[in-house]
Structures are given as structure tokens and as C-alpha cells.
Design an enzyme around this catalytic site. Structure first.
Site, PDB file in Angstrom:
ATOM      1  N   GLU A 199       0.850  -1.177   0.000  1.00 40.78           N
ATOM      2  CA  GLU A 199       0.000   0.000   0.000  1.00 40.78           C
ATOM      3  C   GLU A 199       0.891   1.234   0.000  1.00 40.78           C
ATOM      4  O   GLU A 199       1.914   1.274   0.702  1.00 40.78           O
ATOM      5  CB  GLU A 199      -0.870  -0.008   1.264  1.00 40.78           C
ATOM      6  CG  GLU A 199      -2.139   0.793   1.180  1.00 40.78           C
ATOM      7  CD  GLU A 199      -3.011   0.517   2.407  1.00 40.78           C
ATOM      8  OE1 GLU A 199      -4.097  -0.083   2.241  1.00 40.78           O
ATOM      9  OE2 GLU A 199      -2.610   0.916   3.510  1.00 40.78           O
ATOM     10  N   ARG A 291     -16.427  -4.429  14.851  1.00 42.88           N
ATOM     11  CA  ARG A 291     -16.597  -4.664  16.286  1.00 42.88           C
ATOM     12  C   ARG A 291     -16.673  -3.333  17.003  1.00 42.88           C
ATOM     13  O   ARG A 291     -16.529  -2.276  16.392  1.00 42.88           O
ATOM     14  CB  ARG A 291     -15.395  -5.442  16.831  1.00 42.88           C
ATOM     15  CG  ARG A 291     -14.067  -4.760  16.503  1.00 42.88           C
ATOM     16  CD  ARG A 291     -12.890  -5.391  17.182  1.00 42.88           C
ATOM     17  NE  ARG A 291     -11.621  -4.980  16.628  1.00 42.88           N
ATOM     18  CZ  ARG A 291     -11.000  -3.829  16.885  1.00 42.88           C
ATOM     19  NH1 ARG A 291     -11.567  -2.944  17.696  1.00 42.88           N
ATOM     20  NH2 ARG A 291      -9.842  -3.541  16.341  1.00 42.88           N
TER      21      ARG A 291
END
Length: 449
Positions: A199, A291
């Protein structure tokens, strides 16, 4: 839901128990041998010894946790954060056992847990993504070839990674060559998957994330953003909301992009969409955490909401309020207090011989005076969340608070906070993800840590 098992430990287990107690929901706590004396164990309705100290023999024992939940007539399981919270297999087995998994579906966890797959999904949804490889790279030769197209510096990352693990910055071809096998091996050891990808490294970047929430009635809302750019070893230590020096139009576009990301996967329950924002206020999707986040109290303090209660409501089939009902007030900052050497960040396990907090803060802690911070788990002692009428007020209250804290028996990073939050770099609000290591390097001779 009348009874839930918390498949986690310490601070987050205690946090969930508090909301459940207020709502009249019974709780089952699991604990390892080392954690038997921690406060959350006695605060739960029931407690179960789940295994020996190593996480692989206790908190990661999926089948045993589900077996204990079934024995006790549990309606649902809350995974907290870390451990099994983003384990699709766990979510799937909980559902197959006839219980509710308090979080998104296993399909969503699987899709967004694979960083390469999540990048592809976001590209298809039209969400800006950091330039990089769209497939995993399997050999060094392939990585070096792709790196030429992406350009250095770049990030070498584990596709199944998280929490800053399996992530290395490579300045040049030599660094990539040296780190490639190491990152693959680390990814395999920590996540059971050695797939890595590349990346582009975004210089002077801010790490800004947006809290989203979806229900099972098609509603998806955001709860605004948090700046999580103060990090050590790619792990957050200070988070704040609202993000300082962020233009309102950029904030609105970030929140809109987060909702776009959530809608692309029909997201339900609590989630966080993380972005990198460059010096020109252009932003790029980084990852989605499926989450509850460690830093969720920051959002709770500025919105006045209980996100654990929202999780329980959604899991039980309830509806969320509309976007216009979600407002923010003031400024909140969270400090993660670790039992660690503030100069090296090495863990400092031991007995908390004295634990005296100041006033004027929300304290989320898994420990009390006399407890042991063991070497088996993450060494975070507590989270200190301070709310002010504005950022200057929150910073002033922070200094007052930390000057009154006393912790004996272990080293902590509180001395670091006391110095750093008064620095020009932090007070200005014009900081990026390298701010803490750069400040430490610049002022290392002045430190009294």
C-alpha cells in the site's frame, strides 16, 4: 435477551457488565487462571474458569466457550474487542448453536476482515482507497515489481492483520527485501494467514475513523469521527473527538463515505470505518473494524449515548434512531494507560501496589489496587476519558487529572502523557501519525520520564 456471555476479559468485560446490570441482563464472565482475581469476574452474575493463562488455551477456545454458554442457558455472546471479536468462524458457530452473536454477521466479518477483499469491496462501492495491490503478493520478486509501480515509501501489510501487527514501512527496495519474509512469517504466526499486500505510504497523514451503526431494519447511521493519530508502533494511544483542525466539509464527506462503505456490505451493529487523511484533506479508506472499538467511550462522551446498549438493542432486533437525532457536545479525549516503560514501550508487568486516580475523568479499567498485571495479555491498565466544553478545556482537565494520579508497582506511560499533551505539536492540533515518535526523538534529552 436475558443472559449473555462475555467472551473477553478485564476492562471491556467490566464495561459490558456495567451496561447489562443497568438493563437487568444477567452476565456470564469467562476467565483464565491468571485473571481469577480481577474485578470483572466477581461483578458478573456468573463466572467460568475457561482455561490456563495462554490465550490459545483459554480466551481463544471457541468450542469450549460455546459449550459453557449452552450449559448456562445463554441467549447471546458479546465478543468485546480483540481476541475473538473479528473471528468469522466464532460468529458462525455462535449462530449455529442457537445463540445471538452481538456484532455483524460472520459473512460481513469475513469480507471486511480480509484487507485485500475489503479494499476491492470499497473500490466497487466508489469509496476512495489508498493506492496499492488489489491481490496478495506471494513472492519477493512479485512484491518488488509491484513496488516500482506504487512507488516508495510504501507499507507492507498482512491481509488478515490488525492492531498494528504485521505492518511495516519500507523506504526502498532494500527495506522491502529485508522485511518481506519477516512480515509473512509474523502474519502466519499471529493470524494463521501469511498473505501480504502493498500500500502506498501517505506522508503527513492523519488517522481518522468514523463510528457507524446499523440495525436489522435497513437503518445505518454514523456517530461522527475520532482522530486516532497519536500512535506508538502503529497502535493508538490517544484518541479524540471531534478531530481538531478538520474542515466541516471534510468531516461531512468522511461520514458520508463511511455510510457508503457500510451500505456496500449491508452492515449491522457497531463498526468503524478507518481513513487516512493527507495534508490536503484528501482521504482514503484504510480498513473497517467489525466490532466495538477500544476508543468507543470518546464517542459516548460527545454524543451522550451508550454504544454497548445500542449493540444489545440491535442484536435483540430493535431499531436505531434516525441520523438527525444524533448530536455532539463538547470535546472528548481518551488516553490508554499501559503498564509499560514510557521510553521503550516494553511491557512492565507486576503488582499494582498503589492505584490512585484523579478526579474529573471517566475511568475504564480492568484492575484495582493489589491486582497483578500479568505478562500473558495486553498490558493496558485503563482508559482515561476526559470531556470538556471544548478542546482547550479538555486539555486543561487532562493536565490536572494526570498530576493527581499515583500508580506504584509497575511503570506506566502516564509520565509520557504529562509531557506530550503540553507540547506545541499536540496542543496545536496540527499533528499526523508520526507525531509521537518524532516528538520523542526531538526531545529525548529533555525527557524526565
Amino acid at each position: 435477551m436475558k443472559k449473555i456471555l462475555i467472551a473477553n476479559r478485564a476492562e471491556i468485560a467490566r464495561r459490558i457488565i456495567r451496561t447489562c446490570n443497568r438493563l437487568g441482563i444477567e452476565t456470564v464472565a469467562i476467565h483464565s487462571e491468571a485473571d481469577g482475581d480481577l474485578p470483572y469476574v466477581s461483578e458478573a452474575t456468573e463466572a467460568v474458569l475457561i482455561g490456563p493463562n495462554p490465550v490459545v488455551q483459554s480466551y481463544l477456545q471457541i468450542d469450549k466457550i460455546i459449550e459453557e454458554a449452552k450449559k448456562r442457558g445463554v441467549d447471546a455472546i458479546h465478543p468485546g474487542y480483540g481476541l475473538l471479536s473479528e473471528n468469522a468462524d466464532f460468529a458462525r458457530k455462535v449462530a449455529r448453536a442457537g445463540m445471538i452473536f452481538i456484532g455483524p454477521s460472520s459473512d460481513i466479518i469475513e469480507k471486511m476482515g480480509d484487507k485485500i477483499e475489503s479494499r476491492r469491496t470499497m473500490i466497487q462501492a466508489g469509496v476512495p482507497v489508498v493506492p496499492g495491490t488489489e491481490e496478495g503478493v506471494t513472492t519477493l520478486e512479485e512484491a518488488l515489481q509491484q513496488a516500482v509501480e506504487i512507488g516508495y515509501p510504501l507499507m507492507l501489510k498482512a491481509s488478515a492483520g490488525g492492531g498494528g501487527i504485521g505492518m511495516v514501512r519500507c523506504e526502498n527496495e532494500q527495506a522491502l527485501t529485508q522485511q518481506f519474509d519477516s512480515v509473512k512469517n509474523r502474519a502466519k504466526a499471529y493470524f494463521g494467514d501469511d498473505v501480504v499486500y502493498l500500500e502506498k505510504f501517505i506522508a503527513d497523514a492523519r488517522h481518522i475513523e468514523v463510528q457507524i451503526f446499523g440495525d436489522h431494519h435497513g437503518n445505518l447511521v454514523h456517530l461522527y469521527e475520532r482522530n486516532c493519530s497519536v500512535q506508538r508502533r502503529n497502535q493508538k494511544v490517544i484518541e479524540e473527538s471531534p478531530s481538531p483542525n478538520l474542515p466541516q466539509d471534510v468531516r461531512e464527506r468522511l461520514c458520508a463515505a463511511a455510510l457508503q462503505a457500510g451500505k456496500a456490505v449491508n452492515y449491522t451493529n457497531a463498526g468503524t470505518v478507518e481513513f487516512i487523511v493527507d495534508s490536503n484533506n484528501e482521504f482514503y479508506f484504510l480498513e473497517m473494524n467489525t466490532r466495538l472499538q477500544v476508543e468507543h467511550p470518546v464517542t459516548e462522551e460527545v454524543t451522550g449515548l451508550d454504544l454497548v446498549e445500542w449493540q444489545l438493542t440491535v442484536a435483540d432486533g430493535g431499531k436505531l434512531p434516525s441520523q438527525d437525532k444524533i448530536q455532539t457536545k463538547g470535546h472528548a479525549i481518551e488516553y490508554r494507560v499501559y503498564a509499560e516503560d514510557p521510553k521503550t514501550f516494553f511491557p512492565s508487568p507486576g503488582k499494582l501496589e498503589k492505584l490512585q486516580w484523579g478526579e474529573g475523568a471517566r475511568i475504564e479499567t480492568g484492575y484495582e489496587e493489589g491486582n497483578q498485571v500479568t505478562p500473558f495479555y495486553d498490558p493496558m491498565i485503563s482508559k482515561i476519558i476526559i470531556h470538556g466544553s471544548d478542546r482547550a478545556d479538555a486539555l486543561s482537565k487532562s493536565q490536572t487529572f494526570f498530576n493527581r494520579v499515583t500508580i506504584n508497582g509497575v511503570k506506566t506511560n502516564i509520565p509520557l502523557f504529562k509531557e506530550f499533551i503540553g507540547s506545541e505539536q499536540f496542543v496545536s492540533g496540527n499533528y499526523a501519525t508520526a507525531v509521537l515518535p518524532e516528538w520523542m526523538e526531538k526531545t529525548k534529552e529533555e525527557h524526565t520520564l
